[in-house]
Design an enzyme around this catalytic site. Sequence first.
Site, PDB file in Angstrom:
ATOM      1  N   GLY A  34      85.834  32.181  36.071  1.00  0.00           N
ATOM      2  CA  GLY A  34      84.509  32.283  35.496  1.00  0.00           C
ATOM      3  C   GLY A  34      83.401  32.839  36.353  1.00  0.00           C
ATOM      4  O   GLY A  34      83.420  33.997  36.800  1.00  0.00           O
ATOM      5  N   ASP A 125      83.946  17.126  36.032  1.00  0.00           N
ATOM      6  CA  ASP A 125      84.929  18.158  36.360  1.00  0.00           C
ATOM      7  C   ASP A 125      86.343  17.602  36.211  1.00  0.00           C
ATOM      8  O   ASP A 125      86.656  16.529  36.732  1.00  0.00           O
ATOM      9  CB  ASP A 125      84.700  18.634  37.800  1.00  0.00           C
ATOM     10  CG  ASP A 125      85.227  20.036  38.031  1.00  0.00           C
ATOM     11  OD1 ASP A 125      86.346  20.326  37.585  1.00  0.00           O
ATOM     12  OD2 ASP A 125      84.508  20.837  38.660  1.00  0.00           O
ATOM     13  N   LYS A 137      97.393  16.823  48.282  1.00  0.00           N
ATOM     14  CA  LYS A 137      98.699  16.158  48.332  1.00  0.00           C
ATOM     15  C   LYS A 137      99.700  17.009  49.098  1.00  0.00           C
ATOM     16  O   LYS A 137     100.505  16.493  49.884  1.00  0.00           O
ATOM     17  CB  LYS A 137      99.208  15.897  46.915  1.00  0.00           C
ATOM     18  CG  LYS A 137     100.630  15.326  46.865  1.00  0.00           C
ATOM     19  CD  LYS A 137     101.090  15.072  45.439  1.00  0.00           C
ATOM     20  CE  LYS A 137     102.525  14.538  45.442  1.00  0.00           C
ATOM     21  NZ  LYS A 137     102.993  14.176  44.082  1.00  0.00           N
ATOM     22  N   ARG A 221      78.695   5.831  72.402  1.00  0.00           N
ATOM     23  CA  ARG A 221      79.366   5.403  73.637  1.00  0.00           C
ATOM     24  C   ARG A 221      80.095   4.084  73.433  1.00  0.00           C
ATOM     25  O   ARG A 221      81.196   3.874  73.922  1.00  0.00           O
ATOM     26  CB  ARG A 221      78.349   5.260  74.772  1.00  0.00           C
ATOM     27  CG  ARG A 221      77.845   6.579  75.336  1.00  0.00           C
ATOM     28  CD  ARG A 221      76.829   6.331  76.425  1.00  0.00           C
ATOM     29  NE  ARG A 221      75.631   5.688  75.893  1.00  0.00           N
ATOM     30  CZ  ARG A 221      74.774   4.960  76.609  1.00  0.00           C
ATOM     31  NH1 ARG A 221      75.021   4.733  77.882  1.00  0.00           N
ATOM     32  NH2 ARG A 221      73.703   4.444  76.054  1.00  0.00           N
ATOM     33  N   HIS A 282      65.538  -6.080  70.142  1.00  0.00           N
ATOM     34  CA  HIS A 282      66.652  -6.767  69.487  1.00  0.00           C
ATOM     35  C   HIS A 282      66.367  -6.991  67.997  1.00  0.00           C
ATOM     36  O   HIS A 282      66.479  -8.110  67.487  1.00  0.00           O
ATOM     37  CB  HIS A 282      66.973  -8.083  70.191  1.00  0.00           C
ATOM     38  CG  HIS A 282      67.485  -7.908  71.592  1.00  0.00           C
ATOM     39  ND1 HIS A 282      68.603  -7.145  71.882  1.00  0.00           N
ATOM     40  CD2 HIS A 282      67.019  -8.358  72.783  1.00  0.00           C
ATOM     41  CE1 HIS A 282      68.806  -7.151  73.192  1.00  0.00           C
ATOM     42  NE2 HIS A 282      67.861  -7.868  73.762  1.00  0.00           N
ATOM     43  N   GLY A 312      61.763  -2.757  77.880  1.00  0.00           N
ATOM     44  CA  GLY A 312      63.083  -2.379  77.390  1.00  0.00           C
ATOM     45  C   GLY A 312      63.172  -2.252  75.878  1.00  0.00           C
ATOM     46  O   GLY A 312      64.274  -2.138  75.332  1.00  0.00           O
ATOM     47  N   GLU A 335      63.038   2.080  75.970  1.00  0.00           N
ATOM     48  CA  GLU A 335      64.324   2.724  75.656  1.00  0.00           C
ATOM     49  C   GLU A 335      64.140   3.991  74.833  1.00  0.00           C
ATOM     50  O   GLU A 335      64.838   4.984  75.036  1.00  0.00           O
ATOM     51  CB  GLU A 335      65.220   1.744  74.881  1.00  0.00           C
ATOM     52  CG  GLU A 335      65.784   0.615  75.719  1.00  0.00           C
ATOM     53  CD  GLU A 335      67.044   1.026  76.463  1.00  0.00           C
ATOM     54  OE1 GLU A 335      67.630   2.079  76.137  1.00  0.00           O
ATOM     55  OE2 GLU A 335      67.451   0.288  77.386  1.00  0.00           O
TER      56      GLU A 335
END
Length: 521
Positions: A34, A125, A137, A221, A282, A312, A335
């Site tokens: 199409g 679809d 598959k 990390r 925190h 911090g 930080e």
Amino acid sequence: MKILRALVSVSNKEGIVDFVKVLRKQKIEIISTGGTSKLLEENNIKVMSVSDYTGFPEILQGRVKTLHPKIYGGLLVRRADPHQLEQLKEFGISEIHMVVINLYPFEQTIAKADCTLSDAIENIDIGGVSLIRAAAKNYQDVIVITDPKDYALILEEMNKNNHEISSETRMRLAVKAFSMTAAYDRHISNYLYGLTDNQKDTDKFFTPSFQLRYRKVQDLRYGENPHQGGALYVDETTQEPSIPKAKILGGKELSFNNIYDLHHGLDIAKEFKEPICVIIKHTNPCGVGRDKHSMTKAFQAALDSDPQSAFGGVVVLNREVSEECALLMNKIFLEAILAPSFDKKALSLLEKKKNLRLLTLDFNGDVSPEKVDFKKITGGLLVQHRDLGTIDPKPWTVVTGEKVLDSIQESLVFAWKVAKHMTSNAIVIANASHTVGMGVGQTSRVEAVKQALEKAQGKTKGAVLASDGFFPFRDSIDLLEGSHLAAIVQPGGSIRDEEVIQAAKEKKITMVFTKTRHFKH
């Protein structure tokens, strides 16, 4: 595996012309359908239509295009099996080595305000999903490409490997393909469920199944601790300002905890239109400050709330960081800093701290009320609506009798907005411009009050106190003797409300009920 033939049928045509042009230069035959076929031909790319290939026309106004044995036989054949290859020859079926496909935009269609059920149904679809699943598959023999972002990577690998794709890449693409079809079916299921009449599930927001679809964008990390792995995944449908959308200007790589803390700071900043500064440690605020004219003063006010805990921490500001503000920030260890922008001098100054993460984010954009909040438990998932909504003091009730002054009301709203985002049990002592002392995450409300008073260090005269939940006993109010607080805002709803109200009257502290609780765990 040499690629000789590719089936191309895409709804999202981003980059498809350039991609197929390169395939044709490599003598790869293109079969297409199409609108995709028309686009490629308009760009002078030789293609064979699916109808010509199968010898069967598209029917039912395009509902049936690719559902044919010549297509699926070419995709599902095991090329290491001589018997299956012989069957292809018997029925005149050619092998198909690559499928480039994406689906009708069902999710975008149902997001439109004027979407009808008929619109939604026609954007489900069928052939595309079937092609993706068949190719995925048989990934050992077929390459399935569902994301335009992968076109360049595929061409790069083909150029490096004599026009071939490794088994590792084919497997990765297959996994991506199955993830796409799983998410696609989930959207359809959830949408149709929302249209059904179900006596047990009156809130159609909570559908029978809850599946997550996030894309990994970064390996971290580590997680919260060095012995834990960690990664960042994003929801690509999110439009509102969020940490994954932030641009990193400099500093060390963001850690798991940095990202989570910045997220909490951003949530508080979204509560305010005026200039605001939030310092998080925190996941909880240790200082929130605002100033109508100066971001520097807002930062200083936030810092003064608890300078020890700010060490911090991460900082979120909803206005540009000036050199003056940067000079103050430079005096303490932080930080990360998130803001809409940094002026040149501020950025130059802060960049000298090599470990300080600097991020920018466009703060414009509405919060998405339809999004869920969920908490993982072992063996399950708790799902709820997000705690959203503009805080409006109009429905609040003054339960101690007297009228609340406008200046005190401003302080109450400010404190209530901050308390909403703190870990329960939470107490905020604040004035109109900044927090003064906070008690957070305590197992009893009276202990949270003690902590907030201790943090306030006697700076409570004329300030207000906000509590995220009701006071179960009057003991918390009795602790306020001599504090000279002007007012208290809390949800109310305790069986001992009258005792608590009486305690406030004895201390000559105005008490306001919001009738809305903001627990956070």
